[in-house]
Design a protein around this motif. Structure first.
Motif, PDB file in Angstrom:
ATOM      1  N   TYR A  78       0.862  -1.180   0.000  1.00 23.30           N
ATOM      2  CA  TYR A  78       0.000   0.000   0.000  1.00 23.30           C
ATOM      3  C   TYR A  78       0.898   1.230   0.000  1.00 23.30           C
ATOM      4  CZ  TYR A  78      -4.335  -2.520   0.948  1.00 23.30           C
ATOM      5  OH  TYR A  78      -5.435  -3.336   0.840  1.00 23.30           O
ATOM      6  N   LEU A  79       0.604   2.155  -0.881  1.00 20.83           N
ATOM      7  CA  LEU A  79       1.344   3.393  -0.965  1.00 20.83           C
ATOM      8  C   LEU A  79       0.324   4.520  -1.137  1.00 20.83           C
ATOM      9  CD1 LEU A  79       4.136   4.748  -1.091  1.00 20.83           C
ATOM     10  CD2 LEU A  79       4.067   4.467  -3.576  1.00 20.83           C
ATOM     11  N   ALA A  80       0.315   5.453  -0.181  1.00 22.29           N
ATOM     12  CA  ALA A  80      -0.661   6.549  -0.188  1.00 22.29           C
ATOM     13  C   ALA A  80      -2.082   5.990  -0.309  1.00 22.29           C
ATOM     14  CB  ALA A  80      -0.372   7.521  -1.330  1.00 22.29           C
ATOM     15  N   ARG A  81      -2.342   4.924   0.455  1.00 21.22           N
ATOM     16  CA  ARG A  81      -3.661   4.277   0.537  1.00 21.22           C
ATOM     17  C   ARG A  81      -4.090   3.574  -0.755  1.00 21.22           C
ATOM     18  NH1 ARG A  81      -7.409   8.580   4.014  1.00 21.22           N
ATOM     19  NH2 ARG A  81      -6.027   8.682   5.837  1.00 21.22           N
ATOM     20  N   GLN A  82      -3.158   3.436  -1.677  1.00 22.46           N
ATOM     21  CA  GLN A  82      -3.441   2.700  -2.902  1.00 22.46           C
ATOM     22  C   GLN A  82      -2.697   1.368  -2.863  1.00 22.46           C
ATOM     23  OE1 GLN A  82      -2.177   5.991  -5.611  1.00 22.46           O
ATOM     24  NE2 GLN A  82      -4.135   5.580  -6.628  1.00 22.46           N
ATOM     25  N   ARG A  83      -3.413   0.306  -3.203  1.00 20.41           N
ATOM     26  CA  ARG A  83      -2.770  -1.007  -3.247  1.00 20.41           C
ATOM     27  C   ARG A  83      -2.083  -1.168  -4.599  1.00 20.41           C
ATOM     28  NH1 ARG A  83      -5.280  -7.022  -1.858  1.00 20.41           N
ATOM     29  NH2 ARG A  83      -3.394  -8.188  -2.424  1.00 20.41           N
ATOM     30  N   MET A  84      -0.776  -1.382  -4.564  1.00 21.07           N
ATOM     31  CA  MET A  84       0.041  -1.449  -5.773  1.00 21.07           C
ATOM     32  C   MET A  84       0.666  -2.824  -5.927  1.00 21.07           C
ATOM     33  SD  MET A  84      -0.203   1.713  -6.873  1.00 21.07           S
ATOM     34  CE  MET A  84       1.091   1.753  -8.112  1.00 21.07           C
ATOM     35  N   GLN A  85       1.018  -3.138  -7.149  1.00 20.69           N
ATOM     36  CA  GLN A  85       1.729  -4.391  -7.428  1.00 20.69           C
ATOM     37  C   GLN A  85       2.830  -4.115  -8.447  1.00 20.69           C
ATOM     38  OE1 GLN A  85      -0.260  -8.330  -7.748  1.00 20.69           O
ATOM     39  NE2 GLN A  85       0.404  -8.277  -9.879  1.00 20.69           N
ATOM     40  N   THR A  86       4.020  -4.616  -8.152  1.00 23.07           N
ATOM     41  CA  THR A  86       5.164  -4.498  -9.052  1.00 23.07           C
ATOM     42  C   THR A  86       5.735  -5.882  -9.303  1.00 23.07           C
ATOM     43  OG1 THR A  86       5.709  -2.299  -8.174  1.00 23.07           O
ATOM     44  CG2 THR A  86       7.431  -3.449  -9.394  1.00 23.07           C
ATOM     45  N   GLU A  87       5.816  -6.275 -10.563  1.00 26.56           N
ATOM     46  CA  GLU A  87       6.382  -7.569 -10.948  1.00 26.56           C
ATOM     47  C   GLU A  87       7.729  -7.324 -11.619  1.00 26.56           C
ATOM     48  OE1 GLU A  87       3.605  -9.883 -13.262  1.00 26.56           O
ATOM     49  OE2 GLU A  87       1.892  -8.947 -12.255  1.00 26.56           O
ATOM     50  N   ILE A  88       8.735  -8.103 -11.229  1.00 26.51           N
ATOM     51  CA  ILE A  88      10.093  -7.908 -11.730  1.00 26.51           C
ATOM     52  C   ILE A  88      10.621  -9.222 -12.289  1.00 26.51           C
ATOM     53  CG2 ILE A  88      12.449  -7.215 -11.125  1.00 26.51           C
ATOM     54  CD1 ILE A  88      11.137  -5.594  -8.798  1.00 26.51           C
ATOM     55  N   TYR A  89      11.015  -9.189 -13.561  1.00 23.24           N
ATOM     56  CA  TYR A  89      11.500 -10.384 -14.254  1.00 23.24           C
ATOM     57  C   TYR A  89      12.831 -10.075 -14.934  1.00 23.24           C
ATOM     58  CZ  TYR A  89       6.559 -11.571 -13.827  1.00 23.24           C
ATOM     59  OH  TYR A  89       5.294 -11.800 -13.343  1.00 23.24           O
ATOM     60  N   ALA A  90      13.597 -11.128 -15.226  1.00 20.50           N
ATOM     61  CA  ALA A  90      14.830 -10.969 -15.992  1.00 20.50           C
ATOM     62  C   ALA A  90      15.145 -12.287 -16.694  1.00 20.50           C
ATOM     63  CB  ALA A  90      15.984 -10.550 -15.091  1.00 20.50           C
ATOM     64  N   PHE A  91      15.650 -12.177 -17.913  1.00 15.70           N
ATOM     65  CA  PHE A  91      16.018 -13.378 -18.669  1.00 15.70           C
ATOM     66  C   PHE A  91      17.154 -13.041 -19.627  1.00 15.70           C
ATOM     67  CE2 PHE A  91      12.667 -11.240 -21.021  1.00 15.70           C
ATOM     68  CZ  PHE A  91      13.108 -11.268 -22.345  1.00 15.70           C
ATOM     69  N   ALA A  92      17.874 -14.073 -20.040  1.00 19.82           N
ATOM     70  CA  ALA A  92      19.002 -13.894 -20.953  1.00 19.82           C
ATOM     71  C   ALA A  92      18.504 -13.847 -22.392  1.00 19.82           C
ATOM     72  CB  ALA A  92      20.002 -15.031 -20.787  1.00 19.82           C
ATOM     73  N   LYS A  93      19.135 -12.980 -23.176  1.00 18.53           N
ATOM     74  CA  LYS A  93      18.835 -12.876 -24.611  1.00 18.53           C
ATOM     75  C   LYS A  93      20.147 -12.664 -25.336  1.00 18.53           C
ATOM     76  CE  LYS A  93      15.795 -11.837 -28.099  1.00 18.53           C
ATOM     77  NZ  LYS A  93      16.691 -11.529 -29.195  1.00 18.53           N
ATOM     78  N   GLY A  94      20.706 -13.755 -25.889  1.00 26.80           N
ATOM     79  CA  GLY A  94      22.022 -13.662 -26.488  1.00 26.80           C
ATOM     80  C   GLY A  94      23.044 -13.296 -25.431  1.00 26.80           C
ATOM     81  N   ALA A  95      23.832 -12.262 -25.717  1.00 30.12           N
ATOM     82  CA  ALA A  95      24.849 -11.817 -24.755  1.00 30.12           C
ATOM     83  C   ALA A  95      24.288 -10.794 -23.769  1.00 30.12           C
ATOM     84  CB  ALA A  95      26.030 -11.213 -25.510  1.00 30.12           C
ATOM     85  N   SER A  96      23.016 -10.444 -23.904  1.00 28.61           N
ATOM     86  CA  SER A  96      22.406  -9.428 -23.046  1.00 28.61           C
ATOM     87  C   SER A  96      21.487 -10.055 -22.003  1.00 28.61           C
ATOM     88  CB  SER A  96      21.595  -8.438 -23.894  1.00 28.61           C
ATOM     89  OG  SER A  96      22.400  -7.795 -24.848  1.00 28.61           O
ATOM     90  N   VAL A  97      21.127  -9.267 -21.013  1.00 30.12           N
ATOM     91  CA  VAL A  97      20.088  -9.642 -20.051  1.00 30.12           C
ATOM     92  C   VAL A  97      18.956  -8.627 -20.187  1.00 30.12           C
ATOM     93  CG1 VAL A  97      19.474  -9.809 -17.610  1.00 30.12           C
ATOM     94  CG2 VAL A  97      21.617 -10.792 -18.424  1.00 30.12           C
ATOM     95  N   ILE A  98      17.737  -9.135 -20.285  1.00 33.79           N
ATOM     96  CA  ILE A  98      16.558  -8.282 -20.410  1.00 33.79           C
ATOM     97  C   ILE A  98      15.788  -8.316 -19.094  1.00 33.79           C
ATOM     98  CG2 ILE A  98      14.501  -7.761 -21.762  1.00 33.79           C
ATOM     99  CD1 ILE A  98      17.158  -7.806 -23.357  1.00 33.79           C
ATOM    100  N   ALA A  99      15.548  -7.145 -18.539  1.00 36.98           N
ATOM    101  CA  ALA A  99      14.742  -7.032 -17.322  1.00 36.98           C
ATOM    102  C   ALA A  99      13.410  -6.387 -17.681  1.00 36.98           C
ATOM    103  CB  ALA A  99      15.455  -6.197 -16.270  1.00 36.98           C
ATOM    104  N   VAL A 100      12.332  -6.896 -17.071  1.00 36.06           N
ATOM    105  CA  VAL A 100      10.996  -6.361 -17.320  1.00 36.06           C
ATOM    106  C   VAL A 100      10.344  -6.055 -15.969  1.00 36.06           C
ATOM    107  CG1 VAL A 100       8.735  -6.744 -18.367  1.00 36.06           C
ATOM    108  CG2 VAL A 100      10.790  -7.725 -19.432  1.00 36.06           C
ATOM    109  N   VAL A 101       9.868  -4.827 -15.818  1.00 34.32           N
ATOM    110  CA  VAL A 101       9.159  -4.418 -14.604  1.00 34.32           C
ATOM    111  C   VAL A 101       7.753  -3.980 -14.998  1.00 34.32           C
ATOM    112  CG1 VAL A 101       9.119  -2.839 -12.640  1.00 34.32           C
ATOM    113  CG2 VAL A 101      11.317  -3.648 -13.547  1.00 34.32           C
ATOM    114  N   LEU A 102       6.747  -4.595 -14.372  1.00 23.76           N
ATOM    115  CA  LEU A 102       5.342  -4.296 -14.654  1.00 23.76           C
ATOM    116  C   LEU A 102       4.693  -3.801 -13.376  1.00 23.76           C
ATOM    117  CD1 LEU A 102       4.540  -7.567 -16.653  1.00 23.76           C
ATOM    118  CD2 LEU A 102       5.316  -5.370 -17.584  1.00 23.76           C
ATOM    119  N   GLN A 103       4.150  -2.605 -13.404  1.00 19.39           N
ATOM    120  CA  GLN A 103       3.605  -2.012 -12.183  1.00 19.39           C
ATOM    121  C   GLN A 103       2.232  -1.407 -12.439  1.00 19.39           C
ATOM    122  OE1 GLN A 103       6.155   0.234  -9.284  1.00 19.39           O
ATOM    123  NE2 GLN A 103       4.907   1.958  -9.967  1.00 19.39           N
TER     124      GLN A 103
END
Length: 205
Positions: free
Chosen positions: A159-184
């Motif tokens: 809860y932040l400022a009386r609002q219920r929030m959700q944040t999802e955090i993911y990461a996976f390899a793609k070739g020589a890079s790492v891709i991170a995804v944040v969904l909020q």
């Protein structure tokens, strides 16, 4: 926040020039004649040969991003921006309501687990500094599919400022890079968030 629509359209010898976009209004210039246009509203133009054509301008429902070694589609009413830092490119997709997606491309040597744990800690510390109250189930793991491939992530719920929030955090390899995804999103916008996020997740590759 809505993204300013930018595109080019050719119709025989006619050029379409978009105007400012809050009202989705456009100006069409044909052989020196100017016509006003609005999204999804038909209007008639006259070609240099005297022929009349009915034209309808509409925004594409989804837009494709294909650069920096990744590709995905997102809804065109999201605002898109990009930021380059040393070894990290951040793509931000912001809806008019609370849904927000961040996609980061790490070209520096690292691993998905390290990036995910670092982001979870950074977000948790940031929310704590803003007096967020974390729920008991915060920190649970979740599996999501990106372009049909399973990816393990961490879900923060609070809860932040009386609002219920959700944040999802993911990461996976793609070739020589790492891709991170944040969904909020605010939990009140759950249905809208599912719409926006599912398009990105289903097409991210």
């Amino acid at each position: 926040m809505r993204q300013i629509l930018r595109f080019a359209l050719l119709f025989t010898t006619m050029g379409l020039i978009p105007l400012g976009a809050q009202q989705a209004e456009y100006e069409v210039e044909v052989a020196g004649q100017t016509y006003s246009a609005t999204d999804n509203q038909p209007f008639t133009i006259t070609s240099p040969q005297g022929e009349q054509f009915e034209i309808v301008i509409r925004r594409k429902e989804t837009v494709e991003y294909n650069d920096n070694g990744i590709a995905f589609r997102y809804y065109s009413d999201m605002t898109f921006s990009t930021e380059n830092d040393v070894g990290v490119i951040t793509l931000t997709l912001d809806a008019s309501e609370s849904p927000l997606a961040l996609i980061q491309i790490y070209s520096v040597p690292t691993t998905p687990d390290l990036i995910r744990k670092s982001l979870v800690e950074a977000f948790r510390n940031e929310f704590k500094s803003r007096q967020a109250e974390f729920l008991e189930e915060s920190g649970r793991e979740k599996i999501i599919q990106f372009n049909g491939v399973d990816c393990r992530g961490t879900v923060l719920e609070f809860y932040l400022a009386r609002q219920r929030m959700q944040t999802e955090i993911y990461a996976f390899a793609k070739g020589a890079s790492v891709i991170a995804v944040v969904l909020q999103h605010d939990m009140e916008d759950q249905e809208l968030a599912e719409k926006y996020f599912s398009e990105i997740a289903a097409t991210l590759r």
